[in-house]
Design a protein around this motif. Structure first.
Motif, PDB file in Angstrom:
ATOM      1  N   ALA A   1       4.753  25.496  -9.543  1.00 42.94           N
ATOM      2  CA  ALA A   1       5.377  23.685 -10.280  1.00 42.94           C
ATOM      3  C   ALA A   1       7.011  23.221  -9.785  1.00 42.94           C
ATOM      4  CB  ALA A   1       4.700  23.446 -11.532  1.00 42.94           C
ATOM      5  N   MET A   2       7.489  23.518 -10.158  1.00 39.27           N
ATOM      6  CA  MET A   2       9.428  23.734  -9.478  1.00 39.27           C
ATOM      7  C   MET A   2       8.902  23.846  -8.304  1.00 39.27           C
ATOM      8  SD  MET A   2      11.960  23.878 -10.372  1.00 39.27           S
ATOM      9  CE  MET A   2      11.732  22.659  -9.113  1.00 39.27           C
ATOM     10  N   LEU A   3       8.653  24.645  -7.670  1.00 41.59           N
ATOM     11  CA  LEU A   3       8.494  24.392  -6.301  1.00 41.59           C
ATOM     12  C   LEU A   3       7.463  23.059  -5.706  1.00 41.59           C
ATOM     13  CD1 LEU A   3       7.626  28.584  -5.597  1.00 41.59           C
ATOM     14  CD2 LEU A   3      10.520  26.578  -4.852  1.00 41.59           C
ATOM     15  N   LEU A   4       6.702  22.914  -6.102  1.00 40.91           N
ATOM     16  CA  LEU A   4       6.150  21.978  -5.282  1.00 40.91           C
ATOM     17  C   LEU A   4       7.042  20.175  -5.975  1.00 40.91           C
ATOM     18  CD1 LEU A   4       3.142  21.452  -4.459  1.00 40.91           C
ATOM     19  CD2 LEU A   4       2.236  20.591  -7.164  1.00 40.91           C
ATOM     20  N   THR A   5       7.174  20.420  -6.611  1.00 38.13           N
ATOM     21  CA  THR A   5       8.107  18.944  -6.812  1.00 38.13           C
ATOM     22  C   THR A   5       9.349  18.932  -5.869  1.00 38.13           C
ATOM     23  OG1 THR A   5      10.215  20.508  -8.255  1.00 38.13           O
ATOM     24  CG2 THR A   5       8.927  19.377  -9.172  1.00 38.13           C
ATOM     25  N   PHE A   6       9.173  19.858  -4.757  1.00 40.46           N
ATOM     26  CA  PHE A   6      10.725  19.126  -3.407  1.00 40.46           C
ATOM     27  C   PHE A   6       9.854  18.489  -2.196  1.00 40.46           C
ATOM     28  CE2 PHE A   6      12.142  20.047   0.449  1.00 40.46           C
ATOM     29  CZ  PHE A   6      13.607  19.555   0.002  1.00 40.46           C
ATOM     30  N   PRO A   7       8.850  18.947  -2.420  1.00 40.28           N
ATOM     31  CA  PRO A   7       7.574  18.089  -0.967  1.00 40.28           C
ATOM     32  C   PRO A   7       7.276  17.286  -2.104  1.00 40.28           C
ATOM     33  CG  PRO A   7       6.604  20.631  -1.713  1.00 40.28           C
ATOM     34  CD  PRO A   7       7.835  20.046  -2.221  1.00 40.28           C
ATOM     35  N   LEU A   8       6.779  17.358  -2.486  1.00 39.68           N
ATOM     36  CA  LEU A   8       7.108  15.655  -3.808  1.00 39.68           C
ATOM     37  C   LEU A   8       7.729  14.853  -3.429  1.00 39.68           C
ATOM     38  CD1 LEU A   8       4.659  16.549  -6.834  1.00 39.68           C
ATOM     39  CD2 LEU A   8       3.082  15.389  -4.832  1.00 39.68           C
ATOM     40  N   ILE A   9       8.572  14.925  -3.555  1.00 38.80           N
ATOM     41  CA  ILE A   9      10.021  14.078  -4.042  1.00 38.80           C
ATOM     42  C   ILE A   9      10.119  13.998  -3.320  1.00 38.80           C
ATOM     43  CG2 ILE A   9      12.528  14.012  -4.836  1.00 38.80           C
ATOM     44  CD1 ILE A   9      12.133  15.719  -6.664  1.00 38.80           C
ATOM     45  N   THR A  10      10.104  15.184  -1.826  1.00 34.19           N
ATOM     46  CA  THR A  10      10.935  14.777   0.227  1.00 34.19           C
ATOM     47  C   THR A  10       9.760  13.121   0.305  1.00 34.19           C
ATOM     48  OG1 THR A  10      11.739  16.795   0.161  1.00 34.19           O
ATOM     49  CG2 THR A  10      11.104  15.250   1.998  1.00 34.19           C
ATOM     50  N   LEU A  11       8.000  13.639   0.076  1.00 39.40           N
ATOM     51  CA  LEU A  11       6.989  12.710   0.351  1.00 39.40           C
ATOM     52  C   LEU A  11       7.698  11.508   0.132  1.00 39.40           C
ATOM     53  CD1 LEU A  11       5.052  12.035   2.487  1.00 39.40           C
ATOM     54  CD2 LEU A  11       3.217  12.819  -0.387  1.00 39.40           C
ATOM     55  N   ALA A  12       7.943  11.172  -1.400  1.00 38.96           N
ATOM     56  CA  ALA A  12       8.332   9.806  -1.796  1.00 38.96           C
ATOM     57  C   ALA A  12       9.168   9.072  -0.723  1.00 38.96           C
ATOM     58  CB  ALA A  12       8.215  10.196  -3.433  1.00 38.96           C
ATOM     59  N   SER A  13      10.685  10.319  -0.923  1.00 38.61           N
ATOM     60  CA  SER A  13      11.752   9.756  -0.162  1.00 38.61           C
ATOM     61  C   SER A  13      11.485   9.470   1.232  1.00 38.61           C
ATOM     62  CB  SER A  13      12.778  11.073  -0.426  1.00 38.61           C
ATOM     63  OG  SER A  13      12.977  11.163  -1.342  1.00 38.61           O
ATOM     64  N   ALA A  14      10.160   9.764   1.881  1.00 35.91           N
ATOM     65  CA  ALA A  14      10.078   9.419   3.237  1.00 35.91           C
ATOM     66  C   ALA A  14       9.840   8.497   3.130  1.00 35.91           C
ATOM     67  CB  ALA A  14       9.470  11.040   4.169  1.00 35.91           C
ATOM     68  N   LEU A  15       8.317   7.896   1.983  1.00 39.94           N
ATOM     69  CA  LEU A  15       7.603   6.837   2.088  1.00 39.94           C
ATOM     70  C   LEU A  15       8.984   5.493   2.099  1.00 39.94           C
ATOM     71  CD1 LEU A  15       4.982   7.820   0.231  1.00 39.94           C
ATOM     72  CD2 LEU A  15       4.707   7.461   2.618  1.00 39.94           C
TER      73      LEU A  15
ATOM     74  N   MET B   1       0.946  -1.456  -0.524  1.00 43.61           N
ATOM     75  CA  MET B   1       0.077   0.180  -0.104  1.00 43.61           C
ATOM     76  C   MET B   1       0.742   1.481   0.232  1.00 43.61           C
ATOM     77  SD  MET B   1      -3.293   0.699  -0.219  1.00 43.61           S
ATOM     78  CE  MET B   1      -2.914   2.299  -0.639  1.00 43.61           C
ATOM     79  N   ILE B   2       1.461   1.321   1.230  1.00 46.96           N
ATOM     80  CA  ILE B   2       2.791   3.166   0.939  1.00 46.96           C
ATOM     81  C   ILE B   2       3.553   2.658  -0.468  1.00 46.96           C
ATOM     82  CG2 ILE B   2       4.516   3.150   1.938  1.00 46.96           C
ATOM     83  CD1 ILE B   2       3.606   1.930   4.175  1.00 46.96           C
ATOM     84  N   ALA B   3       3.997   1.361  -0.550  1.00 45.77           N
ATOM     85  CA  ALA B   3       4.543   1.124  -2.000  1.00 45.77           C
ATOM     86  C   ALA B   3       4.037   2.214  -2.685  1.00 45.77           C
ATOM     87  CB  ALA B   3       5.633   0.274  -2.146  1.00 45.77           C
ATOM     88  N   HIS B   4       2.829   1.718  -3.620  1.00 45.35           N
ATOM     89  CA  HIS B   4       2.077   2.132  -4.348  1.00 45.35           C
ATOM     90  C   HIS B   4       1.385   3.817  -4.124  1.00 45.35           C
ATOM     91  CE1 HIS B   4      -0.093  -2.159  -4.634  1.00 45.35           C
ATOM     92  NE2 HIS B   4       0.984  -1.499  -5.948  1.00 45.35           N
ATOM     93  N   PHE B   5       1.545   4.028  -3.158  1.00 40.55           N
ATOM     94  CA  PHE B   5       1.455   5.327  -2.701  1.00 40.55           C
ATOM     95  C   PHE B   5       3.017   5.786  -3.349  1.00 40.55           C
ATOM     96  CE2 PHE B   5       1.393   8.626   0.838  1.00 40.55           C
ATOM     97  CZ  PHE B   5       0.502   9.347  -0.117  1.00 40.55           C
ATOM     98  N   GLY B   6       3.701   5.818  -2.815  1.00 37.77           N
ATOM     99  CA  GLY B   6       5.174   6.368  -3.062  1.00 37.77           C
ATOM    100  C   GLY B   6       5.071   6.500  -4.306  1.00 37.77           C
ATOM    101  N   PHE B   7       5.302   5.778  -5.105  1.00 35.86           N
ATOM    102  CA  PHE B   7       4.981   5.426  -6.638  1.00 35.86           C
ATOM    103  C   PHE B   7       4.148   6.040  -7.246  1.00 35.86           C
ATOM    104  CE2 PHE B   7       3.486   2.368 -10.934  1.00 35.86           C
ATOM    105  CZ  PHE B   7       4.999   3.194 -11.422  1.00 35.86           C
ATOM    106  N   GLY B   8       3.052   6.914  -6.508  1.00 37.52           N
ATOM    107  CA  GLY B   8       1.875   7.740  -7.098  1.00 37.52           C
ATOM    108  C   GLY B   8       2.614   9.063  -6.598  1.00 37.52           C
ATOM    109  N   ILE B   9       3.061   9.024  -5.755  1.00 36.88           N
ATOM    110  CA  ILE B   9       3.449  10.490  -5.305  1.00 36.88           C
ATOM    111  C   ILE B   9       4.570  10.359  -6.123  1.00 36.88           C
ATOM    112  CG2 ILE B   9       5.046  12.001  -4.079  1.00 36.88           C
ATOM    113  CD1 ILE B   9       2.060  11.500  -2.727  1.00 36.88           C
ATOM    114  N   LEU B  10       5.273   9.712  -6.784  1.00 34.78           N
ATOM    115  CA  LEU B  10       7.253   9.375  -8.007  1.00 34.78           C
ATOM    116  C   LEU B  10       6.086  10.037  -9.305  1.00 34.78           C
ATOM    117  CD1 LEU B  10      10.093   9.227  -7.341  1.00 34.78           C
ATOM    118  CD2 LEU B  10       9.328   6.961  -7.979  1.00 34.78           C
ATOM    119  N   LEU B  11       5.466   9.587  -9.975  1.00 36.52           N
ATOM    120  CA  LEU B  11       5.158  10.150 -10.929  1.00 36.52           C
ATOM    121  C   LEU B  11       3.903  11.513 -10.887  1.00 36.52           C
ATOM    122  CD1 LEU B  11       2.653   6.760 -12.268  1.00 36.52           C
ATOM    123  CD2 LEU B  11       4.405   7.322 -12.845  1.00 36.52           C
ATOM    124  N   ILE B  12       3.423  11.473  -9.725  1.00 35.75           N
ATOM    125  CA  ILE B  12       3.110  13.521  -9.731  1.00 35.75           C
ATOM    126  C   ILE B  12       3.913  14.186 -10.046  1.00 35.75           C
ATOM    127  CG2 ILE B  12       1.590  15.010  -8.463  1.00 35.75           C
ATOM    128  CD1 ILE B  12       0.248  12.371  -7.159  1.00 35.75           C
TER     129      ILE B  12
END
Lengths: 159, 688
Positions: free
Chosen positions: B45-59, B1-12
């Motif tokens: 959008a550029m600024l949004l990438t940092f929290p997104l990738i941070t979240l994926a990495s945290a997962l 589940m968490i892995a799917h979530f991480g994958f989704g974040i990565l795609l976004i």
């Protein structure tokens, strides 16, 4: 000379020769002698670890082989040649074909140097027309220490 | 589940970077008003990438720490017995995770760059976003579609495989334990080395982005250089520290008595350092003299592509075999990316060629700008040697089918004279003046330090060594050090006289007045110290190996070592430790015990040889336990190295840090300070 002396001398020399042959073949080379050569070899499995430092069993066997070849009286060059011939050129740490290995960088560096020289020549040409101007520019004011002058001038050049 | 979530974040995150890339690219066609809002949208959008990738990495870190072995990446790089901090650092311990880590740092730096004050150079903004988001999109795309760290194991009728999504008629498969991190990476040095190296890599992307922005907008004055000067300096610092930490790690872990083996992976990181160093020097010529504009552009383009090339070399498997390159998608993709970005950047450069003409001409071959050119030539020559050394085995394998090893002898022979020439230039260049220098002016500045250097060399000849290479090297080092110290001293003296300050205050004010220059001198000094360490270990290292019974002794370079004891036990993380105790003596005096050991990791089935070390400024005693079998009574085999002066290398790197910090520490913006001051005057005038 007395025949007995001759005989003694002959015996001594003969036994010395025999002894040295036996010594050359029979003695076990030291670890240091083995490592000296192993340093210049790489086994095909352990990437980028020279043979003298590699802890794997396969590399230990290679080192034993070096030891054996040394005790047979083989020279360093012969041993490295043997490994390169048996296990491929990559076993030797230095490329065998020196011309191929060194030609390209040497030519490239020379070309770069030639390019730089020709660029410098092109840049310097206009100067020949008015050599006096630049010489007077570089003269520092007489009353100032020329080092202070240089610092000041460079600080002025800063934005 | 968490892995799917991480994958989704990565795609976004991937699609967000694509959006930012496209929006900023298309903004040029629109009306100014619409363009401004598009660029603003891209920036956000550029600024949004940092929290997104941070979240994926945290997962991902969550999965790593909590033993989720159903995730392929977690299975590959962790095991139950590993301590938690290593499970976290396993993030960059494998291919997929390290690409994600790269993206995370890249987005952090790009966000930092977009958060700066853009008042005076707004026209650069869309193109800086474009370049950094394009780079980011490439890495994120690679992570999401080819090397995904969130892939999971499923059991199908064909067996177990790793998939993005659950295949039909399959079950999630969770292995009992993971394979564990490569033992070589289970070391504190590996905690610091990759992040620093990657920091260096990604922070060089920012100057490149500004260079491309300057080329696209046609604003080819040196504004882009002034903006990115500090970025480039910090990038250089990170890269240097990445290399130094890598060396230290190799020294402590790899067990071959050295810190640098001219391994292609090391060279991959060294090449952008070379062009980056050349760039840092040659941009000064552009700032002071308005020359070499084309060359600086080319250098930063090269640095960028060498950064990508370095990642490609270490990540694509091309080094182990050219054919491994084609087996994964990563290799060809990287290769294509490098070609495309290089060709596009150079085309852009050619397009603006005319507007990058030099403003002044070269007046003298001894002027500082001319010496800087020679310095650039030397750096590029070292680069050529390194590049060829890495490429030659690949081309040989590709065209003749036979692999070749290009080992240390090649590099040492080819780069030795080049490094010596660089040291020499490092000595004289700071003494030559911009614009014009003659042998006479240079000679006048040089002769005192030169005499000191000659005296030191003669003393070394009399008391230390007769080795010609070493004497040449030490002469050059002494030359650089005495010139640099003399420069400091003269500057401070001159200030002391004219401003009536005490010497220390004069020294510190001098540095403050021109931090760039005096910070740079400190860096030169640190390089000279590091050179002492390198000369010491390269030219004077001695070694011996032997098998000892308990209480037997072996000696080397004035040290005696006595084998005292050995024990084998199981370590806290499941490794089998074989640890020897050896006593160290010098001139009959007991100095202490060392504990060389062999760690065998059962999970990875790999052994590591950890040396026992005794470090002084004079030399390092470095003892390895090579072999010991409990069954045989033939004793233990040890290898001893004495590495003279090697600690100067590590000490030098600390000074390097100080130098860069002085040169690159953010300063109050002068122009804004002027504006503020004039506003105050204006207001004061109005109040009257």
């Amino acid at each position: 000379m007395h025949p007995l002396l001759w005989a003694l001398l002959f015996t001594a020399m003969f036994s010395l020769t025999i002894y040295s042959i036996a010594f050359a073949q029979g003695s076990t080379p030291t670890d240091d002698e083995v490592n000296q050569i192993a340093k210049k070899l790489y086994c095909p499995v352990c990437e980028n670890i020279p043979l003298d430092a590699c802890p794997t069993e396969a590399c230990r066997q290679w080192r034993d082989q070096i030891r054996e070849m040394l005790s047979q009286g083989k020279t360093e060059a012969e041993i490295i040649d043997y490994f390169a011939a048996t296990y491929g050129e990559r076993a030797a740490s230095d490329p065998r074909d020196k011309v191929k290995a060194y030609l390209v960088p040497i030519v490239a560096i020379l070309l770069g140097a030639a390019g730089l020289v020709s660029a410098l020549r092109k840049w310097r040409k206009p100067q020949a027309v008015r050599p006096a101007a630049s010489a007077s520019e570089a003269q520092p004011p007489a009353q100032m220490d020329d080092y202070v002058a240089r610092i000041e001038e460079e600080l002025r050049n800063r934005d | 589940m968490i892995a799917h979530f991480g994958f989704g974040i990565l795609l976004i995150a991937f699609f967000v970077t694509l959006y930012a890339t496209l929006t900023s690219a298309l903004s040029k066609r629109e009306t100014p008003q619409r363009a401004a809002s598009m660029v603003e949208s891209a920036r956000r959008a550029m600024l949004l990438t940092f929290p997104l990738i941070t979240l994926a990495s945290a997962l991902l870190i969550y999965l790593l720490v909590n033993n989720h072995f159903e995730v392929q990446f977690v299975y590959q790089v962790t095991s139950r017995s590993m301590p938690t901090y290593l499970k976290v650092t396993a993030w960059w311990g494998g291919q997929a995770g390290s690409l994600l880590f790269w993206s995370w740092l890249m987005s952090a730096f790009a966000s930092l760059a977009t958060l700066r004050n853009w008042e005076r150079d707004r026209e650069f903004l869309p193109w800086v976003i474009l370049v950094s988001c394009f780079t980011l999109a490439f890495f994120l795309g690679m992570t999401a579609f080819f090397e995904n760290p969130f892939k999971m194991f499923y059991q199908t009728s064909d067996g177990v495989g790793a998939y993005f999504f659950q295949p039909a008629n399959s079950m999630l498969f969770t292995p009992e334990d993971g394979r564990g991190l490569n033992p070589l990476l289970r070391h504190p040095g590996m905690v610091a080395h990759p992040p620093l190296l990657y920091l260096g890599f990604v922070s060089f992307v920012i100057p490149f982005a500004f260079a491309i922005a300057a080329l696209i907008t046609g604003r080819t004055d040196d504004r882009w250089i002034r903006i990115t000067r500090r970025w480039a300096l910090w990038a250089w610092l990170f890269l240097t520290f990445g290399l130094v930490f890598g060396g230290r790690w190799a020294y402590d872990v790899l067990g071959w008595g050295g810190y640098w083996g001219w391994d292609p992976v090391e060279i991959a990181a060294f090449m952008p350092w070379l062009t980056g160093t050349a760039f840092l020097h040659s941009v000064m010529i552009q700032e002071k003299r308005g020359m070499l504009k084309h060359w600086n552009m080319l250098l930063i383009i090269l640095t960028y592509d060498l950064v990508i090339f370095g990642t490609f070399l270490t990540r694509s498997g091309v080094l182990s075999s050219v054919h491994a390159f084609a087996q994964s998608a990563i290799g060809p993709l990287f290769f294509g990316y490098i070609i495309i970005t290089f060709v596009a950047s150079v085309a852009l450069l050619l397009h603006r060629w005319g507007s990058l003409k030099a403003e002044t001409e070269m007046k003298s071959l001894l002027s500082r700008e001319a010496l800087f050119l020679f310095n650039n030539l030397l750096f590029m020559s070292v680069l050529v040697v390194c590049f060829w050394g890495v490429i030659y085995p690949l081309t040989s394998e590709l065209f003749t089918g036979s692999k070749v090893t290009v080992g240390p002898p090649f590099y040492e022979r080819a780069t030795g004279p080049l490094f010596a020439a660089l040291l020499f230039l490092m000595g004289i260049a700071p003494l030559s003046a911009w614009g014009h220098s003659t042998l006479k002016t240079l000679g006048r500045a040089l002769w005192k330090p030169a005499i000191v250097a000659v005296a030191i060399t003669l003393a070394l000849y009399a008391f230390y060594t007769r080795n010609a290479y070493a004497l040449t090297g030490f002469f050059l080092v002494a030359f650089v050090v005495s010139i640099t110290v003399y420069e400091y001293w003269r500057g401070a003296r001159a200030r002391q006289k004219s401003k009536h300050e005490n010497f220390l205050a004069a020294l510190s004010n001098l540095t403050k007045r021109d931090r760039r220059r005096y910070g740079g001198y400190l860096v030169h000094l640190s390089i000279a110290l590091m050179a002492i360490g390198i000369l010491g270990i390269e030219l004077f290292q001695i070694e011996t190996q032997g098998t000892l019974e308990i209480n037997q002794r072996m000696s080397l370079g004035g040290y005696d070592m006595q084998y005292q004891d050995i024990a084998r036990f199981t370590g806290p993380d499941g490794r089998e430790v074989t640890r020897a105790v050896v006593g160290i003596y010098q001139n009959g005096q007991f100095l202490g015990n060392l504990h060389p050991r062999i760690d065998y990791y059962w999970d990875a089935q790999q052994a590591m040889t950890i040396p026992g070390q005794r470090a002084t400024m004079k030399d390092d005693l470095y003892i390895l336990l090579v072999n010991w079998e409990p069954a045989s009574a033939s004793g233990a085999t040890f290898k001893i190295y004495v590495n003279p002066l090697v600690n100067w290398l590590w000490m030098g790197s600390l000074l390097f840090f100080a130098g860069i910090a002085i040169a690159a520490w953010p300063e109050k913006d002068r122009e804004r300070a002027v504006v503020k001051a004039s506003r105050q005057i204006h207001e004061a005038g109005a109040a009257k």
